[in-house]
Design a protein around this motif. Structure first.
Motif, PDB file in Angstrom:
ATOM      1  N   LYS A 146       0.812  -1.329   0.021  1.00 47.55           N
ATOM      2  CA  LYS A 146       0.202  -0.003  -0.189  1.00 47.55           C
ATOM      3  C   LYS A 146       0.791   1.502  -0.035  1.00 47.55           C
ATOM      4  O   LYS A 146       0.288   2.218  -0.035  1.00 47.55           O
ATOM      5  N   SER A 147       2.126   1.041  -0.278  1.00 43.87           N
ATOM      6  CA  SER A 147       3.162   2.203   0.110  1.00 43.87           C
ATOM      7  C   SER A 147       3.024   3.090  -1.492  1.00 43.87           C
ATOM      8  O   SER A 147       3.007   2.312  -2.388  1.00 43.87           O
ATOM      9  N   SER A 148       3.474   4.273  -1.492  1.00 43.15           N
ATOM     10  CA  SER A 148       3.792   5.053  -2.317  1.00 43.15           C
ATOM     11  C   SER A 148       4.948   4.753  -3.330  1.00 43.15           C
ATOM     12  O   SER A 148       4.878   5.001  -4.350  1.00 43.15           O
ATOM     13  N   GLU A 149       5.869   3.878  -2.419  1.00 39.46           N
ATOM     14  CA  GLU A 149       7.084   3.495  -3.150  1.00 39.46           C
ATOM     15  C   GLU A 149       7.062   2.162  -3.744  1.00 39.46           C
ATOM     16  O   GLU A 149       7.975   1.552  -4.075  1.00 39.46           O
ATOM     17  N   ILE A 150       5.787   1.345  -3.551  1.00 36.32           N
ATOM     18  CA  ILE A 150       5.636  -0.001  -4.266  1.00 36.32           C
ATOM     19  C   ILE A 150       6.475  -0.104  -5.821  1.00 36.32           C
ATOM     20  O   ILE A 150       6.714  -1.030  -6.166  1.00 36.32           O
ATOM     21  N   GLY A 151       6.000   0.879  -6.547  1.00 41.04           N
ATOM     22  CA  GLY A 151       6.399   0.708  -7.941  1.00 41.04           C
ATOM     23  C   GLY A 151       7.726   0.624  -8.124  1.00 41.04           C
ATOM     24  O   GLY A 151       8.297  -0.185  -8.759  1.00 41.04           O
ATOM     25  N   THR A 152       8.384   1.305  -7.348  1.00 42.86           N
ATOM     26  CA  THR A 152       9.987   1.255  -7.312  1.00 42.86           C
ATOM     27  C   THR A 152      10.428   0.151  -6.776  1.00 42.86           C
ATOM     28  O   THR A 152      11.494  -0.612  -7.139  1.00 42.86           O
ATOM     29  N   ILE A 153       9.843  -0.480  -5.799  1.00 38.19           N
ATOM     30  CA  ILE A 153      10.116  -1.756  -4.946  1.00 38.19           C
ATOM     31  C   ILE A 153      10.053  -2.897  -6.030  1.00 38.19           C
ATOM     32  O   ILE A 153      10.765  -3.847  -6.317  1.00 38.19           O
ATOM     33  N   LEU A 154       8.898  -2.885  -6.722  1.00 33.55           N
ATOM     34  CA  LEU A 154       8.585  -4.089  -7.695  1.00 33.55           C
ATOM     35  C   LEU A 154       9.385  -3.818  -8.616  1.00 33.55           C
ATOM     36  O   LEU A 154      10.124  -4.925  -9.290  1.00 33.55           O
ATOM     37  N   LYS A 155       9.772  -2.816  -9.399  1.00 30.03           N
ATOM     38  CA  LYS A 155      10.935  -2.642 -10.658  1.00 30.03           C
ATOM     39  C   LYS A 155      12.218  -3.142  -9.958  1.00 30.03           C
ATOM     40  O   LYS A 155      12.812  -3.982 -11.003  1.00 30.03           O
ATOM     41  N   ALA A 156      12.697  -2.951  -8.828  1.00 30.39           N
ATOM     42  CA  ALA A 156      13.868  -3.434  -8.210  1.00 30.39           C
ATOM     43  C   ALA A 156      13.738  -5.060  -8.339  1.00 30.39           C
ATOM     44  O   ALA A 156      14.862  -5.699  -8.983  1.00 30.39           O
ATOM     45  N   PRO A 198       8.509 -18.789  -8.099  1.00 28.53           N
ATOM     46  CA  PRO A 198       7.947 -18.614  -6.734  1.00 28.53           C
ATOM     47  C   PRO A 198       8.061 -17.036  -6.178  1.00 28.53           C
ATOM     48  O   PRO A 198       7.046 -16.724  -5.688  1.00 28.53           O
ATOM     49  N   VAL A 199       8.826 -16.406  -6.797  1.00 31.83           N
ATOM     50  CA  VAL A 199       9.070 -15.019  -6.496  1.00 31.83           C
ATOM     51  C   VAL A 199       7.581 -14.374  -6.881  1.00 31.83           C
ATOM     52  O   VAL A 199       6.969 -13.561  -6.240  1.00 31.83           O
ATOM     53  N   ILE A 200       7.432 -14.632  -8.160  1.00 28.97           N
ATOM     54  CA  ILE A 200       6.270 -13.795  -9.074  1.00 28.97           C
ATOM     55  C   ILE A 200       5.108 -14.260  -8.303  1.00 28.97           C
ATOM     56  O   ILE A 200       4.060 -13.323  -8.246  1.00 28.97           O
ATOM     57  N   GLU A 201       5.111 -15.868  -8.039  1.00 24.74           N
ATOM     58  CA  GLU A 201       3.759 -15.927  -7.285  1.00 24.74           C
ATOM     59  C   GLU A 201       3.481 -15.502  -5.855  1.00 24.74           C
ATOM     60  O   GLU A 201       2.329 -15.000  -5.612  1.00 24.74           O
ATOM     61  N   PHE A 202       4.376 -15.427  -5.093  1.00 25.57           N
ATOM     62  CA  PHE A 202       4.457 -14.764  -3.820  1.00 25.57           C
ATOM     63  C   PHE A 202       3.724 -13.355  -3.814  1.00 25.57           C
ATOM     64  O   PHE A 202       3.142 -12.898  -3.099  1.00 25.57           O
ATOM     65  N   ILE A 203       4.524 -12.668  -4.723  1.00 27.14           N
ATOM     66  CA  ILE A 203       4.356 -11.363  -4.807  1.00 27.14           C
ATOM     67  C   ILE A 203       2.951 -11.013  -5.277  1.00 27.14           C
ATOM     68  O   ILE A 203       1.992 -10.375  -4.876  1.00 27.14           O
ATOM     69  N   SER A 204       2.509 -11.876  -6.471  1.00 24.66           N
ATOM     70  CA  SER A 204       1.068 -11.754  -7.057  1.00 24.66           C
ATOM     71  C   SER A 204      -0.086 -12.080  -6.001  1.00 24.66           C
ATOM     72  O   SER A 204      -0.827 -11.325  -5.914  1.00 24.66           O
ATOM     73  N   ARG A 205       0.430 -13.038  -5.021  1.00 25.75           N
ATOM     74  CA  ARG A 205      -0.708 -13.352  -3.927  1.00 25.75           C
ATOM     75  C   ARG A 205      -0.840 -12.236  -3.047  1.00 25.75           C
ATOM     76  O   ARG A 205      -1.630 -12.054  -2.424  1.00 25.75           O
ATOM     77  N   GLY A 206       0.546 -12.099  -2.564  1.00 26.63           N
ATOM     78  CA  GLY A 206       0.662 -11.020  -1.532  1.00 26.63           C
ATOM     79  C   GLY A 206      -0.016  -9.909  -1.787  1.00 26.63           C
ATOM     80  O   GLY A 206      -0.558  -9.289  -0.884  1.00 26.63           O
ATOM     81  N   LEU A 207       0.073  -9.162  -3.032  1.00 25.67           N
ATOM     82  CA  LEU A 207      -0.643  -7.919  -3.268  1.00 25.67           C
ATOM     83  C   LEU A 207      -2.177  -7.964  -3.603  1.00 25.67           C
ATOM     84  O   LEU A 207      -2.900  -7.252  -3.566  1.00 25.67           O
ATOM     85  N   GLY A 208      -2.514  -9.258  -3.661  1.00 23.15           N
ATOM     86  CA  GLY A 208      -4.002  -9.602  -3.726  1.00 23.15           C
ATOM     87  C   GLY A 208      -4.486  -8.582  -4.812  1.00 23.15           C
ATOM     88  O   GLY A 208      -4.329  -8.570  -5.983  1.00 23.15           O
ATOM     89  N   LYS A 209      -5.886  -7.836  -4.353  1.00 27.21           N
ATOM     90  CA  LYS A 209      -6.587  -7.066  -5.029  1.00 27.21           C
ATOM     91  C   LYS A 209      -6.148  -5.451  -4.902  1.00 27.21           C
ATOM     92  O   LYS A 209      -6.923  -4.758  -5.163  1.00 27.21           O
ATOM     93  N   LEU A 210      -4.857  -5.155  -4.144  1.00 30.28           N
ATOM     94  CA  LEU A 210      -4.500  -4.010  -4.139  1.00 30.28           C
ATOM     95  C   LEU A 210      -4.225  -3.446  -5.447  1.00 30.28           C
ATOM     96  O   LEU A 210      -3.881  -4.120  -6.554  1.00 30.28           O
ATOM     97  N   PRO A 211      -4.234  -2.061  -5.543  1.00 32.85           N
ATOM     98  CA  PRO A 211      -3.883  -1.545  -7.094  1.00 32.85           C
ATOM     99  C   PRO A 211      -2.330  -1.862  -7.496  1.00 32.85           C
ATOM    100  O   PRO A 211      -2.051  -1.987  -8.863  1.00 32.85           O
ATOM    101  N   ALA A 212      -1.651  -2.095  -6.741  1.00 32.89           N
ATOM    102  CA  ALA A 212      -0.135  -2.438  -6.949  1.00 32.89           C
ATOM    103  C   ALA A 212      -0.111  -3.724  -7.786  1.00 32.89           C
ATOM    104  O   ALA A 212       0.763  -4.103  -8.363  1.00 32.89           O
ATOM    105  N   ALA A 213      -1.418  -4.660  -7.469  1.00 27.51           N
ATOM    106  CA  ALA A 213      -1.161  -5.903  -8.110  1.00 27.51           C
ATOM    107  C   ALA A 213      -1.214  -5.996  -9.847  1.00 27.51           C
ATOM    108  O   ALA A 213      -0.561  -6.571 -10.514  1.00 27.51           O
TER     109      ALA A 213
END
Length: 310
Positions: free
Chosen positions: A167-177, A192-207
């Motif tokens: 939910k952070s404003s910096e999530i875009g930079t984190i995901l790009k890294a 596994p990393v892709i799946e973890f992050i995809s599931r972890g972000l759920g329905k957040l806009p960052a997903a």
């Protein structure tokens, strides 16, 4: 076998329940005398099976220290019933495995994290019996990993950083890294990393941003997970394109309808429409301008008079 002293030491309180008040005073803890006493069943076995599961349980061993049991709980919101469940987990694990238990609670928002890390005491305020103190990981204390160099040092921590800072404003930079690092990793690491992050972000806009980054930055990799994520991104793009096309079509239809209405007004009033004016009207794709001209056409002395103040 239960010994006689064992039985005596607790059964006396059944016969003389007021004894508890006297003993507590001796021990320096002031409990008010009871107004009523009910002898409760001592069998704490649950009558029907009740399933209790911790989210993840790890046994950690080191060279020097005793093995440690770590229960890991993901907590999405405040839940006043949870501390009691966590205390049950800790007591059960200690009794079953005879190993010291630890509780780690992972949260995705500040309010829940701050709530979860507050110590909770069980028992009367004069003498708390248990104090529950979870270790909490959340957006308030997890590192914000925004560079590929940092992410490469500990990809697992970078993955957790992306999830906890969803939910952070910096999530875009984190995901790009993270996607930058994943380009050089084998499928066994990437997937596994892709799946973890995809599931972890759920329905957040960052997903949606994550799916787009995976589709663009990692498009040359092939795996079921990648294909699924890319297909989701393609579907979103197609939906956006369809929406834009439909909006454009609707705007064109409105413009054509108003252009025809404008010419109909001139025809009904018997006003001649020069070819240059007709072309300007039919070629206009701005519904607002056409609407404005239609209003003028009702009183204009000539066809070109509708443009006088344009």
């Amino acid at each position: 076998m239960v010994s006689a002293p064992h039985e005596a030491m607790h059964r006396i309180f059944q016969d003389h329940p007021d004894l508890f008040s006297g003993v507590s005073k001796v021990l320096g803890v002031d409990f008010a005398p009871p107004t009523s006493v009910t002898l409760m069943p001592t069998d704490l076995t649950e009558a029907s099976p009740l399933e209790r599961r911790v989210d993840t349980l790890l046994r950690l061993e080191t060279e020097d220290d005793e093995p440690l049991l770590v229960a890991i709980e993901a907590q999405g919101k405040k839940d006043p019933d949870k501390p009691a469940s966590w205390a049950y987990y800790a007591s059960y694990l200690l009794a079953k495995y005879r190993l010291q238990p630890m509780l780690l609670v992972v949260c995705q928002d500040h309010a829940t994290a701050k709530w979860a890390e507050q110590p909770v005491q069980f028992g009367p305020p004069q003498w708390p019996l248990l104090t529950l103190r979870p270790l909490v990981a959340g957006p308030h204390n997890m590192p914000v990993i925004t560079s590929a160099a940092e992410a490469r040092k500990d990809l697992a921590l970078a993955t957790l950083s992306a999830i906890t800072h969803g939910k952070s404003s910096e999530i875009g930079t984190i995901l790009k890294a993270v996607t930058t690092v994943l380009r050089d990793e084998p499928d066994a690491v990437k997937n596994p990393v892709i799946e973890f992050i995809s599931r972890g972000l759920g329905k957040l806009p960052a997903a949606a941003l994550w799916r787009t980054l995976v589709a663009v930055d990692l498009s040359f990799y092939k795996s079921p997970i990648f294909e699924e994520v890319r297909e989701e991104a393609r579907a979103e793009v197609r939906a956006e394109v369809r929406a834009e096309v439909q909006a454009e079509v609707r705007a064109e239809v409105r413009a054509e309808s108003r252009a025809e209405a404008l010419l109909d007004v001139f025809e009904a009033r018997g006003i001649d429409v020069p070819e240059a004016v007709r072309e300007r009207i039919t070629n206009c794709d701005d519904p607002q301008s056409l609407r404005h001209w239609v209003r003028r056409a009702a009183v204009a002395p000539s066809a070109d008079a509708i443009f006088t103040d344009d």
